[in-house]
Design an enzyme around this catalytic site. Sequence first.
Site, PDB file in Angstrom:
ATOM      1  N   GLU A  19       0.838  -1.203   0.000  1.00  0.00           N
ATOM      2  CA  GLU A  19       0.000   0.000   0.000  1.00  0.00           C
ATOM      3  C   GLU A  19       0.868   1.247   0.000  1.00  0.00           C
ATOM      4  O   GLU A  19       2.089   1.165   0.187  1.00  0.00           O
ATOM      5  CB  GLU A  19      -0.918  -0.012   1.230  1.00  0.00           C
ATOM      6  CG  GLU A  19      -1.895  -1.177   1.206  1.00  0.00           C
ATOM      7  CD  GLU A  19      -2.871  -1.176   2.363  1.00  0.00           C
ATOM      8  OE1 GLU A  19      -2.524  -0.644   3.422  1.00  0.00           O
ATOM      9  OE2 GLU A  19      -3.970  -1.707   2.193  1.00  0.00           O
ATOM     10  N   HIS A  30      -8.698   9.770   3.800  1.00  0.00           N
ATOM     11  CA  HIS A  30      -8.398   8.718   2.824  1.00  0.00           C
ATOM     12  C   HIS A  30      -8.645   9.299   1.442  1.00  0.00           C
ATOM     13  O   HIS A  30      -9.679   9.940   1.214  1.00  0.00           O
ATOM     14  CB  HIS A  30      -9.286   7.491   3.049  1.00  0.00           C
ATOM     15  CG  HIS A  30      -8.761   6.283   2.348  1.00  0.00           C
ATOM     16  ND1 HIS A  30      -8.844   6.125   0.992  1.00  0.00           N
ATOM     17  CD2 HIS A  30      -8.113   5.203   2.810  1.00  0.00           C
ATOM     18  CE1 HIS A  30      -8.266   4.985   0.662  1.00  0.00           C
ATOM     19  NE2 HIS A  30      -7.809   4.404   1.740  1.00  0.00           N
ATOM     20  N   ARG A  42      -0.792   8.870   1.845  1.00  0.00           N
ATOM     21  CA  ARG A  42      -2.186   9.301   1.697  1.00  0.00           C
ATOM     22  C   ARG A  42      -2.366  10.809   1.657  1.00  0.00           C
ATOM     23  O   ARG A  42      -3.196  11.309   0.900  1.00  0.00           O
ATOM     24  CB  ARG A  42      -3.000   8.763   2.873  1.00  0.00           C
ATOM     25  CG  ARG A  42      -3.222   7.307   2.750  1.00  0.00           C
ATOM     26  CD  ARG A  42      -3.981   6.767   3.899  1.00  0.00           C
ATOM     27  NE  ARG A  42      -4.226   5.356   3.616  1.00  0.00           N
ATOM     28  CZ  ARG A  42      -4.751   4.512   4.463  1.00  0.00           C
ATOM     29  NH1 ARG A  42      -5.082   4.913   5.659  1.00  0.00           N
ATOM     30  NH2 ARG A  42      -4.951   3.263   4.119  1.00  0.00           N
ATOM     31  N   HIS A  68     -10.818   9.734   7.596  1.00  0.00           N
ATOM     32  CA  HIS A  68     -10.613   8.299   7.698  1.00  0.00           C
ATOM     33  C   HIS A  68     -10.055   7.843   9.043  1.00  0.00           C
ATOM     34  O   HIS A  68     -10.539   6.882   9.630  1.00  0.00           O
ATOM     35  CB  HIS A  68      -9.654   7.888   6.583  1.00  0.00           C
ATOM     36  CG  HIS A  68      -9.411   6.417   6.504  1.00  0.00           C
ATOM     37  ND1 HIS A  68     -10.433   5.503   6.468  1.00  0.00           N
ATOM     38  CD2 HIS A  68      -8.260   5.705   6.452  1.00  0.00           C
ATOM     39  CE1 HIS A  68      -9.922   4.285   6.389  1.00  0.00           C
ATOM     40  NE2 HIS A  68      -8.615   4.379   6.403  1.00  0.00           N
ATOM     41  N   ARG A  97      -0.404   8.637   9.494  1.00  0.00           N
ATOM     42  CA  ARG A  97      -0.341   7.189   9.703  1.00  0.00           C
ATOM     43  C   ARG A  97       0.020   6.466   8.411  1.00  0.00           C
ATOM     44  O   ARG A  97      -0.575   6.717   7.359  1.00  0.00           O
ATOM     45  CB  ARG A  97      -1.713   6.705  10.173  1.00  0.00           C
ATOM     46  CG  ARG A  97      -1.831   5.223  10.328  1.00  0.00           C
ATOM     47  CD  ARG A  97      -3.269   4.846  10.596  1.00  0.00           C
ATOM     48  NE  ARG A  97      -4.089   5.074   9.428  1.00  0.00           N
ATOM     49  CZ  ARG A  97      -4.811   4.113   8.829  1.00  0.00           C
ATOM     50  NH1 ARG A  97      -4.807   2.883   9.289  1.00  0.00           N
ATOM     51  NH2 ARG A  97      -5.547   4.395   7.775  1.00  0.00           N
TER      52      ARG A  97
HETATM   53  C1  LIG Z   1     -13.383   1.547   6.053  1.00  0.00           C
HETATM   54  C2  LIG Z   1     -12.132   1.411   6.870  1.00  0.00           C
HETATM   55  C3  LIG Z   1     -11.083   0.631   6.412  1.00  0.00           C
HETATM   56  C4  LIG Z   1      -9.913   0.515   7.172  1.00  0.00           C
HETATM   57  N1  LIG Z   1      -8.913  -0.307   6.726  1.00  0.00           N
HETATM   58  C5  LIG Z   1      -7.824  -0.504   7.509  1.00  0.00           C
HETATM   59  C6  LIG Z   1      -6.822  -1.438   7.151  1.00  0.00           C
HETATM   60  O1  LIG Z   1      -6.925  -2.097   6.131  1.00  0.00           O
HETATM   61  N2  LIG Z   1      -5.748  -1.585   7.968  1.00  0.00           N
HETATM   62  C7  LIG Z   1      -5.597  -0.873   9.126  1.00  0.00           C
HETATM   63  O2  LIG Z   1      -4.594  -1.049   9.829  1.00  0.00           O
HETATM   64  N3  LIG Z   1      -6.552   0.004   9.491  1.00  0.00           N
HETATM   65  C8  LIG Z   1      -7.649   0.191   8.733  1.00  0.00           C
HETATM   66  N4  LIG Z   1      -8.610   1.070   9.129  1.00  0.00           N
HETATM   67  C9  LIG Z   1      -8.480   1.736  10.430  1.00  0.00           C
HETATM   68  C10 LIG Z   1      -8.779   0.712  11.528  1.00  0.00           C
HETATM   69  O3  LIG Z   1      -9.860  -0.083  11.142  1.00  0.00           O
HETATM   70  C11 LIG Z   1      -9.089   1.387  12.842  1.00  0.00           C
HETATM   71  O4  LIG Z   1      -8.140   2.361  13.132  1.00  0.00           O
HETATM   72  C12 LIG Z   1      -9.091   0.369  13.962  1.00  0.00           C
HETATM   73  O5  LIG Z   1      -9.923  -0.697  13.643  1.00  0.00           O
HETATM   74  C13 LIG Z   1      -9.523   1.012  15.251  1.00  0.00           C
HETATM   75  O6  LIG Z   1      -9.698  -0.011  16.199  1.00  0.00           O
HETATM   76  P1  LIG Z   1     -10.194   0.362  17.646  1.00  0.00           P
HETATM   77  O7  LIG Z   1     -10.398  -0.914  18.374  1.00  0.00           O
HETATM   78  O8  LIG Z   1      -9.309   1.379  18.221  1.00  0.00           O
HETATM   79  O9  LIG Z   1     -11.594   1.093  17.393  1.00  0.00           O
HETATM   80  P2  LIG Z   1     -12.920   0.520  16.715  1.00  0.00           P
HETATM   81  O10 LIG Z   1     -12.665  -0.722  15.977  1.00  0.00           O
HETATM   82  O11 LIG Z   1     -13.582   1.625  16.005  1.00  0.00           O
HETATM   83  O12 LIG Z   1     -13.808   0.142  17.980  1.00  0.00           O
HETATM   84  C14 LIG Z   1     -14.338   1.147  18.804  1.00  0.00           C
HETATM   85  C15 LIG Z   1     -15.396   0.533  19.677  1.00  0.00           C
HETATM   86  O13 LIG Z   1     -15.775   1.466  20.692  1.00  0.00           O
HETATM   87  C16 LIG Z   1     -17.178   1.504  20.782  1.00  0.00           C
HETATM   88  N5  LIG Z   1     -17.566   2.819  21.313  1.00  0.00           N
HETATM   89  C17 LIG Z   1     -17.299   4.048  20.814  1.00  0.00           C
HETATM   90  N6  LIG Z   1     -17.849   4.993  21.604  1.00  0.00           N
HETATM   91  C18 LIG Z   1     -18.467   4.346  22.614  1.00  0.00           C
HETATM   92  C19 LIG Z   1     -19.234   4.764  23.742  1.00  0.00           C
HETATM   93  N7  LIG Z   1     -19.521   6.050  24.008  1.00  0.00           N
HETATM   94  N8  LIG Z   1     -19.710   3.817  24.564  1.00  0.00           N
HETATM   95  C20 LIG Z   1     -19.483   2.510  24.337  1.00  0.00           C
HETATM   96  N9  LIG Z   1     -18.791   2.049  23.285  1.00  0.00           N
HETATM   97  C21 LIG Z   1     -18.286   2.966  22.437  1.00  0.00           C
HETATM   98  C22 LIG Z   1     -17.649   1.249  19.358  1.00  0.00           C
HETATM   99  O14 LIG Z   1     -18.974   0.827  19.335  1.00  0.00           O
HETATM  100  C23 LIG Z   1     -16.667   0.168  18.932  1.00  0.00           C
HETATM  101  O15 LIG Z   1     -17.085  -1.085  19.410  1.00  0.00           O
HETATM  102  C24 LIG Z   1      -9.792   1.198   8.394  1.00  0.00           C
HETATM  103  C25 LIG Z   1     -10.850   1.985   8.858  1.00  0.00           C
HETATM  104  C26 LIG Z   1     -12.021   2.091   8.110  1.00  0.00           C
HETATM  105  C27 LIG Z   1     -13.148   2.923   8.639  1.00  0.00           C
END
Ligand SMILES: Cc1cc2nc3c(=O)[nH]c(=O)nc-3n(C[C@H](O)[C@H](O)[C@H](O)COP(=O)(O)OP(=O)(O)OC[C@H]3O[C@@H](n4cnc5c(N)ncnc54)[C@H](O)[C@@H]3O)c2cc1C
Length: 584
Positions: free
Chosen positions: A137, A253, A299, A360, A395
């Site tokens: 990528e 993005h 990006r 993003h 990032r």
């Molecule tokens: C479309 C897309 C494609 C992506 N592709 C990639 C990729 O290929 N590779 C990569 O490394 N990264 C990628 N990313 C980024 C990556 O997915 C995220 O940065 C990562 O998954 C974040 O993980 P996290 O556990 O920190 O948060 P999240 O996976 O967003 O989880 C957050 C959690 O907190 C909960 N939450 C939020 N607020 C509250 C609240 N007030 N009360 C209770 N629960 C709450 C949500 O419901 C969720 O369950 C992508 C992101 C997107 C949107």
Amino acid sequence: MNQPHHPDPAFAGPRYLAAFGPKRVPHCFTDVLILGGGLAGLRAALAVDPRLTVTVVTKDDLQGSSSQWAQGGIAGVVDPEDRFDNHVADTLTAGGGLCHEDVVDAVVREAPARIAELIAWGTRFDSHNGSLELGREGGHSHHRIVHALGDATGREVMRAVIERARTLANLEVWPDTFTIDLLTHEHGCRGALVWNPAHGKTLVWARRTILATGGAGQLYRESTNPPGASGDGLALAWRAGAELRDMEFMQFHPTVLYIAGGARSLITEAVRGAGAWLVDRDGRRFMPEMDPRAELAPRDVVARAITEVMHRTHQANVFLDLSHLDAAEVRRKFPGMAEICAKFGLDLTRDRIPVRPGAHYMIGGVTVDGRGRTTLPGLYAAGEVTSSGLHGANRLASNSLLEGLVYGARAGEAASEDILGASGGPDDGDREFRVPALSNPRAVDPHSQAAEANGSLDLADIRNSLRALMWRHVGVERTGDSLGEALETVEGWCRYVLPRQFAEPQGWQLQNMLEVARLMIRGAVERRETRGVHFRSDFPEPSAAWRAHIGWLRGREQPLVEALRTATSVEPCTGPYAGATEVR
Ligand SMILES: Cc1cc2nc3c(=O)[nH]c(=O)nc-3n(C[C@H](O)[C@H](O)[C@H](O)COP(=O)(O)OP(=O)(O)OC[C@H]3O[C@@H](n4cnc5c(N)ncnc54)[C@H](O)[C@@H]3O)c2cc1C
């Protein structure tokens, strides 16, 4: 920096969003409370010592996180031809001089073990002749992205991690439960106030709390993020007194599918990695003349180039062109994308696909040290909600799932060790489970006020206006004038929305978005330079004076501007609440 309080009481906003009388709200107790059920939160849960109880609170049903939506994959050096040094160098280059080198080095070296662990837990990454298939990528010098189900990596990884989490006897998951605020007492985090439609409010007391609530892309009209990515965790850490850092860095993005009326689906960078071109309305490829890395430039470079072409051609989008690639191979590699395009009558292999940038990834966030400790004793954080020092000012693609895995594991381990006394002597658990007499100045009848608040405010209208404003004034390109205008408008909204009390997530979420927007804009105003994803057309060059973090603490008007530290630490977190910083 000791600065006076802001003269405007709306600046700090209320400490708690909702009223709660401890005698009238049910209480629950857990050793480790994890807020968020994405990859970082669940990985943290898997790392907690099995002797301790764990409660995961998530406002979705474990299916609505960004982690579930991740497409391209996870970066890691697993090819013998690749080197850790290469992955480190690529991350530092993308980070625009703000990465912490010690963090980058440690995370990159941990990647192969974290990927192997996912495989051991049942993740089926795409492979060819028994070897992992590796994608490439933007910004990566080698093929090093492991992926699954073609372009649905997040779905497969989360399937395996959720299944694994379900085997834990010490774990409870509370789905559809919204965290309103962190509970603080004597300068430490003691748990959280949560709400769900069936039970209303509950006070969850915890020995340690791990924040893993993900990003804030929903602050923008154009975004790749799921509906829940509204920056709640940033706002609730801020209200509780934890330091937030580098809030101006939102990554856009470059290629989000842009079809009026259609969902803003991300078109993974892997598509450009596979050879897709970016072309303007006349079919002319424009990236090679803008950057020697062409479509594989980082990006921010690609997003800015697209914005420039959109301005030049007076068009709302540019196009991705894959028509010169092998059609069968394109369909095999990107089945999800092909299906989405097909819904709008577009053939991914033949037609030009309309795209434009979208918000993003939230790079700034809650400051954490190498073990996931925040500046608020008792509170840890992992994943997109944090600023760990890994991403710097930009990032590198596919480093974020990796960060969630690494810091989720560290936060879960550190929380366990602190509770069990391994790193600070035996813990006096009883002391921490005693319910403190919390002072909540909002302990009034919430119902009458909430009814009044909802009756007189169109929350959806403010939310839409905020998202449009952020897109226009705090987007890919920024100037001091337009940021100033945005700040004034958001401050105005804050003044009448923040003091209100709401009875449901829609209102709390809007209040969180406003708090986070205000910090993002203030950071963008403050940083008078261009660095990483933060492009100021009135200060188009990086400035050595701004090779610094911009930190924010509630109750202090001025930011803490701190020259880059290469070693990562936050102060102080040496034992259970020992030597706590004065946190307001
Ligand atoms: C479309 C897309 C494609 C992506 N592709 C990639 C990729 O290929 N590779 C990569 O490394 N990264 C990628 N990313 C980024 C990556 O997915 C995220 O940065 C990562 O998954 C974040 O993980 P996290 O556990 O920190 O948060 P999240 O996976 O967003 O989880 C957050 C959690 O907190 C909960 N939450 C939020 N607020 C509250 C609240 N007030 N009360 C209770 N629960 C709450 C949500 O419901 C969720 O369950 C992508 C992101 C997107 C949107």
